[in-house]
Design a protein around this motif. Structure first.
Motif, PDB file in Angstrom:
ATOM      1  N   HIS A 274      10.395   7.879   3.279  1.00  0.00           N
ATOM      2  CA  HIS A 274       9.907   6.600   2.768  1.00  0.00           C
ATOM      3  C   HIS A 274      10.123   6.463   1.263  1.00  0.00           C
TER       4      HIS A 274
ATOM      5  N   ASN B 292      -0.600   8.272  -6.590  1.00  0.00           N
ATOM      6  CA  ASN B 292      -1.744   8.311  -5.694  1.00  0.00           C
ATOM      7  C   ASN B 292      -2.827   7.337  -6.136  1.00  0.00           C
TER       8      ASN B 292
ATOM      9  N   LEU C 187      -1.816   3.787  -5.158  1.00  0.00           N
ATOM     10  CA  LEU C 187      -2.006   3.510  -3.739  1.00  0.00           C
ATOM     11  C   LEU C 187      -3.482   3.361  -3.395  1.00  0.00           C
TER      12      LEU C 187
ATOM     13  N   GLN D  28       5.235  -2.736   0.416  1.00  0.00           N
ATOM     14  CA  GLN D  28       4.382  -2.582   1.591  1.00  0.00           C
ATOM     15  C   GLN D  28       5.190  -2.736   2.867  1.00  0.00           C
TER      16      GLN D  28
ATOM     17  N   PHE E  60      -3.784   1.868   1.665  1.00  0.00           N
ATOM     18  CA  PHE E  60      -2.741   2.877   1.859  1.00  0.00           C
ATOM     19  C   PHE E  60      -3.356   4.278   1.843  1.00  0.00           C
TER      20      PHE E  60
ATOM     21  N   ASP F 205       3.534  13.577  -4.001  1.00  0.00           N
ATOM     22  CA  ASP F 205       3.094  12.731  -5.106  1.00  0.00           C
ATOM     23  C   ASP F 205       3.205  13.466  -6.436  1.00  0.00           C
TER      24      ASP F 205
ATOM     25  N   ILE G 173       6.869  -0.011  -5.597  1.00  0.00           N
ATOM     26  CA  ILE G 173       6.203   0.344  -4.343  1.00  0.00           C
ATOM     27  C   ILE G 173       6.082  -0.922  -3.515  1.00  0.00           C
TER      28      ILE G 173
ATOM     29  N   ILE H 257       9.352   3.332  -3.390  1.00  0.00           N
ATOM     30  CA  ILE H 257       8.544   3.860  -2.294  1.00  0.00           C
ATOM     31  C   ILE H 257       8.274   2.742  -1.298  1.00  0.00           C
TER      32      ILE H 257
ATOM     33  N   ALA I 256       5.845   2.020   1.382  1.00  0.00           N
ATOM     34  CA  ALA I 256       4.543   2.562   1.774  1.00  0.00           C
ATOM     35  C   ALA I 256       3.995   1.865   3.013  1.00  0.00           C
TER      36      ALA I 256
ATOM     37  N   PHE J 150      -1.364   7.082   3.899  1.00  0.00           N
ATOM     38  CA  PHE J 150      -0.104   7.468   3.259  1.00  0.00           C
ATOM     39  C   PHE J 150      -0.370   8.234   1.968  1.00  0.00           C
ATOM     40  N   ALA J 151      -1.393   7.839   1.216  1.00  0.00           N
ATOM     41  CA  ALA J 151      -1.735   8.549  -0.021  1.00  0.00           C
ATOM     42  C   ALA J 151      -2.165   9.981   0.286  1.00  0.00           C
TER      43      ALA J 151
ATOM     44  N   MET K   1       0.914  12.022   1.238  1.00  0.00           N
ATOM     45  CA  MET K   1       1.690  12.390   0.060  1.00  0.00           C
ATOM     46  C   MET K   1       1.019  13.531  -0.694  1.00  0.00           C
TER      47      MET K   1
END
Length: 269
Positions: free
Chosen positions: A134, A65, A68, A198, A74, A87, A196, A103, A105, A77-78, A81
């Motif tokens: 994801h 987290n 991100l 994008q 993000f 997360d 991670i 991930i 994201a 999405f954070a 999660m």
């Protein structure tokens, strides 16, 4: 000549000689200047190279987290999660095991392109499945995408309704869920265990966004036998007729004996 005049003339001569000597000396040479150097330009970036990580590795336990949030775009999405506690589960797995995780994201702009109220319309189970869709349960570098086998398994489970297909052209990585077709547009973070990447679109799993196939009809239960149709005799056990000839033989002999006795009575009377 008076002594004062002589001294004045002598002083003037000495002063003239000093000035002449000073003017005849060449000026001191200026310090040599270094030749101008042409600034060295950095070599142009090779377009065939994968994008470099945007978030530097931080000391201490991995916190997805925070990574991100540090990346800056993000946020949705954070939060998703965090709301599904995915997360927390992934952080435990990364910090307590040697398992790798990848991930995909989606950016905030990817979520903003969805219709209003989209996330709120999903159940808690669907939100959890969307996040897990994801997440790939293995570390995959950008070069390793060229060798993965399709379909790619996700944390959402196995089966054709929760898998992804990956195709590559050079370092261009295209990802398709059957409903969403997008590509990796950058690397957010990478180390030896976590990657991670994008995405500019949200991946739609078929399991959530398409009707599920109807369940197979249950097999008919074994019940009591129904009544026989009219005009059809019910099956009955066959009769035992093995003793019939013996009974008929005894019946005929008894009749013959009775007739013989009656005839004898008539003769002797």
């Amino acid at each position: 000549m008076r002594p004062q005049s002589f001294i004045s003339v002598l002083s003037l001569i000495l002063f003239f000689l000093h000035c002449t000597k000073t003017l005849c000396q060449s000026p001191a040479a200026a310090p040599a200047m270094a030749p101008p150097t042409t600034p060295v330009k950095a070599p142009p970036a090779d377009s065939s190279q994968a994008p470099s990580a945007q978030v530097a590795t931080s000391p201490g336990p991995v916190d997805i987290n925070k990574i991100l949030q540090k990346a800056g775009h993000f946020t949705v999405f954070a939060r998703l999660m965090q709301a599904t506690t995915e997360d927390t589960e992934l952080n435990k797995e990364l910090n307590n095991t040697n398992n790798g995780i990848t991930i995909l994201a989606p950016t905030d702009s990817a979520f903003s392109s969805l219709k209003a109220g989209f996330l709120n319309s999903l159940s808690d189970e669907d939100k959890t499945e969307l996040v897990k869709f994801h997440v790939l349960p293995a570390f995959i570098s950008t070069s390793q995408f060229q060798t993965v086998s399709n379909p790619v398994r996700t944390q959402a489970g196995t089966g054709p309704r929760v898998t992804l297909n990956v195709t590559t052209t050079g370092n261009f990585v295209n990802i398709s869920s059957g409903l969403t077709n997008t590509s990796i547009s950058g690397t957010v973070y990478t180390d030896s265990q976590l990657a991670i990447y994008q995405l500019d679109k949200v991946l739609y799993p078929l399991d959530i966004f398409t009707p599920k196939p109807p369940a197979p009809a249950p097999e008919p239960a074994l019940g009591k036998p129904g009544k026989a149709a009219p005009g059809v005799e019910s099956p009955t056990a066959p009769k035992d007729i093995s003793a019939a000839p013996t009974q008929l033989f005894l019946h005929d002999n008894a009749l013959l004996l009775a007739v013989s006795c009656a005839f004898a009575v008539i003769i002797y009377s």
